[in-house]
Design a protein around this motif. Structure first.
Motif, PDB file in Angstrom:
ATOM      1  N   PRO A 280       0.601  -1.111   0.063  1.00 39.43           N
ATOM      2  CA  PRO A 280       0.062   0.000  -0.054  1.00 39.43           C
ATOM      3  C   PRO A 280       0.564   1.182  -0.070  1.00 39.43           C
ATOM      4  O   PRO A 280       0.017   2.444  -0.260  1.00 39.43           O
ATOM      5  CB  PRO A 280      -0.621  -0.080   1.017  1.00 39.43           C
ATOM      6  CG  PRO A 280      -0.122  -1.857   2.018  1.00 39.43           C
ATOM      7  CD  PRO A 280       0.270  -1.964   1.498  1.00 39.43           C
TER       8      PRO A 280
ATOM      9  N   ILE B 204      -4.450  -2.343  -2.134  1.00 40.02           N
ATOM     10  CA  ILE B 204      -3.661  -1.624  -0.775  1.00 40.02           C
ATOM     11  C   ILE B 204      -4.211  -3.223   0.127  1.00 40.02           C
ATOM     12  O   ILE B 204      -3.185  -3.185   1.106  1.00 40.02           O
ATOM     13  CB  ILE B 204      -4.960  -0.473  -0.376  1.00 40.02           C
ATOM     14  CG1 ILE B 204      -4.416   0.703  -1.372  1.00 40.02           C
ATOM     15  CG2 ILE B 204      -4.423  -0.148   0.960  1.00 40.02           C
ATOM     16  CD1 ILE B 204      -5.310   1.079  -1.151  1.00 40.02           C
ATOM     17  N   HIS B 205      -5.492  -3.827   0.037  1.00 39.49           N
ATOM     18  CA  HIS B 205      -5.739  -4.989   1.070  1.00 39.49           C
ATOM     19  C   HIS B 205      -5.648  -5.923   0.656  1.00 39.49           C
ATOM     20  O   HIS B 205      -5.736  -6.878   1.353  1.00 39.49           O
ATOM     21  CB  HIS B 205      -7.015  -4.454   1.991  1.00 39.49           C
ATOM     22  CG  HIS B 205      -7.091  -3.784   2.733  1.00 39.49           C
ATOM     23  ND1 HIS B 205      -6.317  -3.826   4.126  1.00 39.49           N
ATOM     24  CD2 HIS B 205      -7.249  -2.080   3.478  1.00 39.49           C
ATOM     25  CE1 HIS B 205      -5.726  -2.599   5.210  1.00 39.49           C
ATOM     26  NE2 HIS B 205      -6.838  -1.798   4.420  1.00 39.49           N
TER      27      HIS B 205
ATOM     28  N   LEU C  61      -9.269   3.034   3.344  1.00 35.75           N
ATOM     29  CA  LEU C  61      -8.462   1.474   3.114  1.00 35.75           C
ATOM     30  C   LEU C  61      -6.952   1.688   4.079  1.00 35.75           C
ATOM     31  O   LEU C  61      -7.253   0.501   4.452  1.00 35.75           O
ATOM     32  CB  LEU C  61      -8.551   1.443   1.726  1.00 35.75           C
ATOM     33  CG  LEU C  61      -9.588   0.630   0.877  1.00 35.75           C
ATOM     34  CD1 LEU C  61      -9.302   0.580  -0.857  1.00 35.75           C
ATOM     35  CD2 LEU C  61     -10.136  -0.599   1.837  1.00 35.75           C
ATOM     36  N   LEU C  62      -6.539   3.010   3.318  1.00 40.07           N
ATOM     37  CA  LEU C  62      -5.204   3.109   3.698  1.00 40.07           C
ATOM     38  C   LEU C  62      -5.128   3.218   5.371  1.00 40.07           C
ATOM     39  O   LEU C  62      -3.812   3.134   6.300  1.00 40.07           O
ATOM     40  CB  LEU C  62      -4.169   4.772   3.151  1.00 40.07           C
ATOM     41  CG  LEU C  62      -3.646   3.755   2.005  1.00 40.07           C
ATOM     42  CD1 LEU C  62      -3.897   4.961   1.086  1.00 40.07           C
ATOM     43  CD2 LEU C  62      -2.717   2.867   2.066  1.00 40.07           C
TER      44      LEU C  62
ATOM     45  N   SER D  44      -4.369  -0.168   7.086  1.00 42.99           N
ATOM     46  CA  SER D  44      -3.044  -0.711   6.460  1.00 42.99           C
ATOM     47  C   SER D  44      -1.637  -0.747   7.433  1.00 42.99           C
ATOM     48  O   SER D  44      -2.135   0.408   8.701  1.00 42.99           O
ATOM     49  CB  SER D  44      -2.987  -0.078   5.697  1.00 42.99           C
ATOM     50  OG  SER D  44      -1.485   0.852   5.260  1.00 42.99           O
ATOM     51  N   ASN D  45      -0.855  -0.836   6.900  1.00 50.82           N
ATOM     52  CA  ASN D  45       0.061  -0.715   7.733  1.00 50.82           C
ATOM     53  C   ASN D  45       0.975   0.590   7.547  1.00 50.82           C
ATOM     54  O   ASN D  45       1.853   1.360   7.774  1.00 50.82           O
ATOM     55  CB  ASN D  45       0.917  -2.267   7.345  1.00 50.82           C
ATOM     56  CG  ASN D  45       1.449  -2.018   6.287  1.00 50.82           C
ATOM     57  OD1 ASN D  45       1.413  -1.001   5.342  1.00 50.82           O
ATOM     58  ND2 ASN D  45       2.326  -3.234   6.161  1.00 50.82           N
ATOM     59  N   CYS D  46       0.850   1.147   6.326  1.00 50.90           N
ATOM     60  CA  CYS D  46       0.967   2.468   6.063  1.00 50.90           C
ATOM     61  C   CYS D  46       1.093   4.317   6.834  1.00 50.90           C
ATOM     62  O   CYS D  46       1.202   5.719   6.676  1.00 50.90           O
ATOM     63  CB  CYS D  46       0.832   3.445   4.711  1.00 50.90           C
ATOM     64  SG  CYS D  46       1.450   1.696   3.702  1.00 50.90           S
TER      65      CYS D  46
END
Length: 387
Positions: free
Chosen positions: A78, A122-123, A156-157, A160-162
């Motif tokens: 991502p 992204i996922h 989505l982000l 996430s790990n971002c």
């Protein structure tokens, strides 16, 4: 974990059409939003679900089927925005064909394709449910597709790990600048699926909010110091943006010197408008003085847009109606229909606003009232720990 993300729509305050010919334009966010809710549930049913509340459509895909059609996302990245290739787009189209979208709503197909691409890129193949609703009318030039992309990417982000976000924080949270930059880049990839060759203006305004000044492909973020409220009248008349842009270009070929002067005047209006909006105001008197200047600039810009040939009978009806109440208006976006902006001065009586709205709605128009130049993308977590 559940998260909601909201992203604002946009208006063009000045410079539409002329920007294609090298003039400066100014866009602003409005406090009308697209909202995306994402639930990465611990109940692993192996399904990816999308609910579009405004159109009462629901879609359901087994994640295994998505893996078949879009292989290679077992370990998504991502942090690196990825473009959807022609081959991937064709593969996604096969997933849509299996959904039997009603013919009357087939225009939503590009948005659904965008969802599948962004979610998977992204996922990966995680099961989950995304719900979308919007306060923005579709296809009216208010940046609905960009707000969809930005809110979706934000949700989505955020999970996430971002993103280094505090999942226990209450209320709406703004991401860090670097995280917003990443959202904006992903949203631009979504806009490319929907529009082919977007300018990037809409998703940038939606991501960061406030004001954007743009010229010859260069975007400059600005901050407004003037509280503004606009009546946005959606004429609900569809328009062909490409044809309108082509018409202005043809007129420019026929009258190059005259149109050069028109575009030069628009450039000056956009620059002065930016200056007015960024000027600090100390009290109501100062606000009123600045609003008077903005009304004049809007009126001049509208006259120049009429010179370009992009007005429409529906737009002229809105102009005449608002002028009866001494309010100044201009079209926003491509013209030929679409939406019209009317500045609502701070000291204007709500009784007058109600009368204007009633008269416009009697013409069959849709009226929205929005604050201008507010925040961009925000996220909100619905529980304090990850599942």
């Amino acid at each position: 974990m559940k998260v909601r993300a909201r992203a604002p729509g946009k208006i063009i305050l000045s410079g539409e059409h002329a920007v294609v010919h090298g003039s400066t334009a100014v866009a602003a966010s409005i406090n009308l939003y697209s909202v995306a809710s994402l639930d990465l549930s611990s109940d692993d049913d192996g399904m990816l679900k999308l609910e579009l509340k405004d159109t009462e459509l629901e879609f359901l895909w087994p994640t295994g089927r998505i893996r078949e059609v879009l292989p290679g996302f077992d370990c998504p990245s991502p942090s690196i925005p990825k473009s959807c290739s022609t081959e991937s787009y064709k593969s996604i189209a096969s997933l849509l064909e299996e959904q039997n979208i009603p013919e009357a709503k087939i225009t939503l197909a590009s948005g659904v394709s965008t969802f599948i691409w962004l979610y998977t890129a992204i996922h990966g193949y995680k099961p989950g449910k995304v719900t979308i609703y919007s306060e923005l009318p579709l296809g009216a030039g208010l940046g609905s597709s960009a707000a969809f992309c930005v809110s979706l990417c934000g949700a989505l982000l955020a999970l996430s790990n971002c993103c280094a976000l505090d999942y226990g924080q209450q209320g709406w949270v703004t991401m860090k600048e670097s995280e917003l930059d990443l959202v904006n880049k992903w949203a631009f990839e979504g806009e490319k699926i929907i529009h082919g060759r977007p300018s990037g203006i809409d998703n940038t305004v939606s991501t960061y909010g406030n004001l954007i000044q743009f010229r010859s492909g260069e975007l400059t973020r600005l901050k407004s110091n003037l509280p503004l409220k606009m009546l946005i009248t959606n004429t609900q008349v569809g328009r062909n943006t490409k044809a309108l842009v082509a018409g202005v270009s043809e007129r420019t070929l026929r009258h190059p010197d005259i149109m050069a002067s028109v575009f030069g005047a628009v450039d000056s209006i956009s620059k002065e408008l930016s200056t007015v909006l960024q000027t600090p105001v100390a009290d109501d008197i100062a606000i009123t003085e600045q609003e008077d200047k903005l009304e004049e600039l809007m009126e001049m810009n509208q006259g120049l847009l009429q010179c370009m040939g992009v007005s429409h009978v529906s737009i002229e009806t809105v102009l005449r109606t608002t002028l009866k109440y001494k309010l100044k208006s201009k079209l926003t976006g491509a013209g030929g229909g679409g939406c019209v902006l009317t500045l609502l001065p701070t000291l204007l009586s709500s009784v007058v606003v109600d009368k204007v709205v009633a008269e416009l709605e009697a013409c069959g128009f849709q009226c929205l009232i929005a604050e201008i130049g507010g925040s961009g993308l925000d996220v909100c977590f619905e529980n304090s720990s990850r599942n």
